[in-house]
Enzyme design. Structure first.
Site, PDB file in Angstrom:
ATOM      1  N   GLY D 148       0.825  -1.206   0.000  1.00  0.00           N
ATOM      2  CA  GLY D 148       0.000   0.000   0.000  1.00  0.00           C
ATOM      3  C   GLY D 148       0.857   1.254   0.000  1.00  0.00           C
ATOM      4  CB  CYS D 149      -0.009   4.728  -0.821  1.00  0.00           C
ATOM      5  SG  CYS D 149      -1.575   4.891   0.058  1.00  0.00           S
ATOM      6  CE1 TYR D 150      -1.085   8.126   4.543  1.00  0.00           C
ATOM      7  CE2 TYR D 150      -2.980   6.668   4.417  1.00  0.00           C
ATOM      8  CZ  TYR D 150      -2.456   7.942   4.485  1.00  0.00           C
ATOM      9  OH  TYR D 150      -3.302   9.023   4.500  1.00  0.00           O
ATOM     10  CB  THR D 152       5.290   2.079  -0.183  1.00  0.00           C
ATOM     11  OG1 THR D 152       4.635   0.951  -0.765  1.00  0.00           O
ATOM     12  CG2 THR D 152       6.572   2.364  -0.951  1.00  0.00           C
TER      13      THR D 152
END
Lengths: 344, 344, 344, 344
Positions: D148-150, D152
Site C-alpha cells: 500500500g501507499c502508506y 511503502t
C-alpha cells in the site's frame, strides 16, 4: 551526441528543459549556467533531478559555452541579445526562450520591454519558434525566438479561423488564464502562495507584453493588421494556460468549424482537436507538449468560441524549444517529448 | 426577534446562511431542515458552528416551518416551488436561493431546468433579489427569487453601461470564472479535489442555465432583447467568482466610464468601484457581501472590459438573501453582513 | 474609544489585526505604521479593507504613537525590543506579536534569534500572551509577549495531560503542520506558490525557534524540564495549523482523558474540545479565534495522541493579541472576536 | 510484446498504470476493464491518454482476460480475490494493487476489511510487492500483493533502523500525510475540493487499515511484534505522501545513521537517501517512482526522525506494480519508470 548548453538554468523554464532533455537520447547536457549558483551541483538545487544530471552550474560566459552545439537561453529578457551573435558566429545554434528576438518591430519591442535592443540586426534573421506555423523555416534556422506561452495558446486557437478568413479580425478577444509558474522563479510578494492561492484575478488588462507578439503573429496569418483585446488572468494553480477566444463570424460563413480544425491539425502531433462537445482541461496536458483545442458556436449565433489549453512550461516554453531543436537538428520531432500528461 | 427557517440546511448556501444569521442580532434561527439528517445537531455536521447554534435538523415539512416569519430555501431547484404557496398563505415571507422563481418565461424555465413548473402563478409575483436594481420592489415583497451567482457578478458589471445605452447590446460577452463551491455539496466525481484542483477548464460552453437569467435581467435594463455569449469556467479554488465582461462601445461614446460607475454605485455599500488601474481579486471579497468592480478600455479602443468579483456564496447567494431579508423586514441593510473579507 | 496603534501594518498579522479591530466597537485604529509605504492609504495596499479604515501608513516613530493607548507590534523580530520601553514609560500598553519578549532566558533567545537583546530588563516584566494559562497576569499586564502560532496549538494540546502529570514529559513529540501564511508577507523564493503549492515537506527538523518557546511553556506546566521533539511542516494552504501530539502515558494512568480535557477547558470560549471520535479540521477554525482539540488513545495502548487546530493568524497571532488586549482593558474577552470560521 | 490486462481501469491507480505502461516498450495494453463504461474508448474517459491507447473498456470477465500474460487489479478491495485463482491457473501472472492478498493473517484481514476472504489459500502464495525487501521472491512470483501507499513510505523509512536493531520497536510512531488522490476516484462528499482544499486534518486516528499491513512488515524485519502508532492525515494536494517517523534509539547506539541509510539503499535506484540537512519535499517525486528519505536526530537526543516521501500513485501504487512486473518478467527494473518528477 549533441552537446547542449542552457543559459539561465535556475528558472522554471530552465529546469523544465533539464527534465525534458534528460530523457532525450541524442543529447548531452554539457553546460548549465547560473551566475548566482556557480559551482553548485544542479541537482543540489533541484533534487527532482538527482541521478539524472551530473553537472555543476557555471558562469554564463562565452568560453564555457564554446563547445556546445546548441545553446538555450532560459533567461530574463535582455540577456540572449547580448550573447547570441558571438555564439552564432561560432556556428552554435541558439534557441531563445525569452522575448529578445520575437518582435520584428524594434521600436515596438523597446517600448514594451523598456530597454534598448542590443542586437537589432539579428531580429530579422530569427525564426519565430512555433512549429505549427513555421516548421520549414525552423528546420533551417540558426536562431529561434521561441513563441511565448500566451501567444502559443492564443495563436494555435485562432489560426484556422484566421487562415481561412472566417472572422472579423478587427475585434478579436483573447481571455487567457495562466498558472503562477508563468511568473517565474523570482522572489516577489505578488507570487507568494498567500497572495495567489485560492484567488483569481486579471492583471495587465490595459496592456501586456504578449499583446504585440500575438498581434504580430495573427496579422501575418490574416495578411492585415488585426485588432485584439487580450486580458491575462492568474489562476491559483502552478502549471497550465487556458485561452478562451472569441471572434465574430463573418456574414454567411457556414463552414463546419470542427472539420476545419481537425483538418488543419491532422498532421500535428502536438495539437489535438477534441471531439465535439468535449471541453479541454489544463490537467490533461500537464507535463506534456500538447495543445488541446475545442470549438463552440454557442446557440448557433455569430460568435465563435475557441478553447485552447497548453502547459505553459512545456508547449509554452521548454517543450516547444526542444521541438524546435529537434527540427533544427533533423531529429524526430517527438524526441524527449513523449512524456504524457500527469493526471490527476 | 424574527424567527427564521432554513429549508435545505446541509448545502453550502445553507451553512453560509447559518454563518451570517448567527451574527444577525434581530434574528433567531428557529428551524433548519434536512431530510437526510433529521435529529442530528446542526453543529455536529458543521463543527465550525459549534457554540453558535443550538438546533437539530428537522423534516422539511410545512408544520415545522409554520411558526417562522421568514423561510429561506437553500435547496436544489424544484423544491421551493412546491412549498412556497402554502407558506405565503400563512404570511410567511419566502426567500428562495434556488432558481425556481427567477425566470419570468415559464416555458423557458421548463426547458432549461428540465421539469414542469409546479407553481407558475407565483412567478409573476416573485421579485428578483438583486437589491442594486430592485431595492424598492424587494422592500415590499413577500417572495424573493434571489439572483444567481454568475448573474449577480455579470449584471452588476454590465449595469451602468447598459442603463446608459453605451454599448452594442447584441454582442455582449461574459467570460466568467467560479470557484468549485458553486457546484454545491453533493457527491460527484467531477467535483473531487483530484478532478478540479490544480487545473482550469470551461464547461457548458454551449449553454448554461444562468444564460437566460442574465439575458432576462440585461434585457430589462436595455429595454430590448440582448445578445450574450456566456462561458462559465471552473477555477481551482473554493470561493469566488470573477466576471470578465466585454462589450463594443457605440460609435462616438466618449463618457468617463470610471466616473459613470462611481456615480451609479455611490450609494451602494455592497458594490465597490475600484480606483482606476486597480484589478479586483476574488480574495478581497472572500467571505464578504461585496462586489468589487473595475473598468478598462484597453489601448483606448472600442472594446470596454469590466472586471467584477464576488464571493459566490455571499453576494452570490446567502449574503444577498440576507440583504433582501433586511430590506423586506425594514432592518438596516447591513445587518449580519459586516464581516470583512478574509485576506490572505 | 481606545486609540490603537499598529507598528508593522503591512504583514499578514498586521492586516489581520486590522480586520479584527475594524469590527471592535471599543477601539479606534489611530495609527498604522510602515516604513516602506508612508503616506499610502492602508486600504490602497489592502483593498479588502476599503470602507473600513481611513488611515494612511506613517513612520514607525515614537511621536506618531504617543497618543495611543495600546500599541501592537506586528513586526519582524528585533523591532519591538527597541521601542517598548519608551512606550511603556508613557503608560502605553504594548502587545508584541513577535518573539522579542517570549523567552525568559536571554542567552537562549540570543542564540536562537541570532542577535543581542536590546532590552533584557523588560523580558522579566513581560507576560506571556496565552490567556488559557496566564489570564490573570495578562489582565494586569502592561507588556504582553504574545504566544507564537506553533506554541499556541502545541501548548493548548498538551496542557491538561502535563498539568495532571499523566505522561512521560521527557519524550514528548509534536508533529506540527502550518499553512504558508506563517512565513509572512515577504518576498522569498521558498514561499512562492510554485514552490509551496501542491506539495508537502518538513523543515527545520534539526531545530526551530519555536522549540525553546514551547519547552519553556511546557516545563512551567510540568514543573520540570521537558524533552520535546518538534518537527514543523509546511502545508499547501494559506491559513491553519494542525498539531499532532504524541506522549507516552505513565504506567497505571486510567483517567478518562476526554472528560479531563472537557473539564479543563469548560470555561474557555476559545478552546473547544470536540466530541469523542471527531477529528478537528483546520477549515473549521479558519478566520476564527478558536482552538479545536481531540484526544485519542489508539488501540488502547500507552501512547496518547492529541489533535489540536488553530488559525495561525487568529488564535496563533492577531486574534490572541486582541483577546489579550480585551483582558488588559477590562473588555469582554470576545470583543471583535465573534466572527465565525469561514466554511467551506 | 507482453500482453497486459488491467481490471478496474477507471480509478486513479488504473489510469496511472496506463500512463506508465504506454511508455513501456515491452508491453502491449490489450485489455482494460470497467463494468460501468463498457464499450467506451479509454481515451474518451481520459483525454490525457489520447493518441497513446487504442482500446475500449470491456467487462471484467475471465474470457476477456484469458489471452493476457499479466493482469493488474486496480480495483476496490474484494475483487481480485474472486478472479485471481482462475487467472493463475491459466499461467497468467497477477499483480494486485488492492489489499486482498497483503495480510497473512486471514482473520485480521477480515476484521479490518469487513468481509470474508474468498480465497485464503492464495494468501500464503502471494508475495508482498515491495522490491526493496522482497526482490528475489517477487522475481519468482506469480501473484503479487502490491504494498500500500502508506506502508511503502513507512516501511522504507523505518527499514534500516529496524533491520539493524537500533530502535525501540515497541513504540514506533508514524505520522503520515497523504494527498487526496489516495481516496480514489469515487464520488464522496468528503473528497470534494470544497471539503479537502485549503485545509488539513487527521483521520482514522483510532485505527486505519494500513496499520496491520505496516505492523506485519515491520515485525518481519524486527523478528518480533512491533508496536506502532499510525496517524494518517489528509493534505490539500492531489499526489504525494510524506511520512514523518519517530523512534527512540536504543541506549548506547552511536551509529552514523546517514551512512547506514546510504549503504542500505546504495543499490536501490528508487530509494534516494538525501544528503545530510536536506528535507524531502513531495514535489520532488511527483510523477516519479522514487522514494526520497532524510534522517535527523534533533538536538542529538535519543529520538530519531525519518522523513520519507513518495508519489502515492507511483511508488505507492502503479509504479511499484510495474517495478514488480519488470522483475517477474526479467525486464530491466526501470522499464517504463524513467519519467522524472514534474517540478514545479
Amino acid at each position: 551526441m549533441i552537446k547542449v548548453g542552457i543559459v539561465g538554468g535556475t528558472g522554471y523554464t530552465g529546469v523544465e528543459l533539464l527534465r525534458i532533455l534528460a530523457l532525450h537520447d541524442e543529447v548531452e547536457i554539457a553546460v548549465v549556467t547560473s551566475r548566482s549558483d556557480v559551482g553548485m551541483r544542479v541537482d543540489a538545487l533541484y533534487p527532482s533531478l538527482r541521478g539524472c544530471i551530473d553537472v555543476c552550474f557555471s558562469l554564463p560566459e562565452f568560453d564555457n559555452l564554446a563547445d556546445c552545439d546548441v545553446v538555450f537561453f532560459a533567461t530574463p529578457n535582455g540577456t540572449a541579445m547580448l550573447m547570441a551573435e558571438k555564439l552564432l558566429a561560432r556556428n552554435i545554434k541558439v534557441i531563445d526562450l525569452s522575448a529578445d528576438f520575437r518582435l520584428k518591430d524594434i521600436a515596438e519591442w523597446e517600448q514594451w520591454y523598456g530597454m534598448s535592443h542590443a542586437c537589432p540586426d539579428l531580429v530579422k534573421e530569427a525564426v519565430y519558434g512555433l512549429p505549427e506555423i513555421h516548421r520549414e523555416a525552423i528546420s533551417g534556422a540558426n536562431l529561434i525566438a521561441c513563441a511565448g506561452c500566451y501567444p502559443t495558446a492564443t495563436q494555435l486557437g485562432f489560426l484556422p479561423l484566421i487562415e481561412q478568413g472566417l472572422v472579423d479580425v478587427k475585434h478579436l478577444i483573447a481571455d487567457v488564464k495562466s498558472g503562477v509558474s508563468g511568473a517565474g522563479r523570482k522572489a516577489a510578494v505578488s507570487s507568494l502562495m498567500s497572495e495567489t492561492g485560492e484567488s483569481f484575478k486579471a492583471y495587465a488588462a490595459t496592456g501586456h507584453r504578449h499583446l504585440p507578439e500575438i498581434k504580430q503573429g495573427l496579422s501575418q496569418l490574416a495578411s492585415e493588421q488585426v485588432g485584439l483585446t487580450f486580458v491575462p488572468h492568474l489562476v491559483p494553480m502552478i502549471r497550465g494556460i487556458h485561452a478562451t477566444l472569441y471572434a465574430t463570424l463573418n456574414k454567411g460563413v457556414a463552414d463546419d468549424l470542427q472539420a476545419l480544425y481537425e483538418q488543419r491539425y491532422a498532421n500535428e502531433q502536438y495539437v489535438d482537436v477534441l471531439p465535439l462537445g468535449v471541453h479541454p482541461d489544463t490537467r490533461n496536458v500537464k507535463g506534456s507538449n500538447r495543445c488541446q483545442i475545442a470549438i463552440v458556436v454557442p446557440q448557433g449565433g455569430d460568435t465563435v468560441v475557441v478553447l485552447s489549453v497548453i502547459d505553459n512550461l512545456v508547449k509554452g516554453a521548454a517543450g516547444q524549444a526542444v521541438q524546435c531543436m529537434n527540427l533544427m537538428l533533423g531529429f524526430n520531432e517527438n524526441k524527449g517529448l513523449q512524456t504524457m500528461a500527469l493526471y490527476p
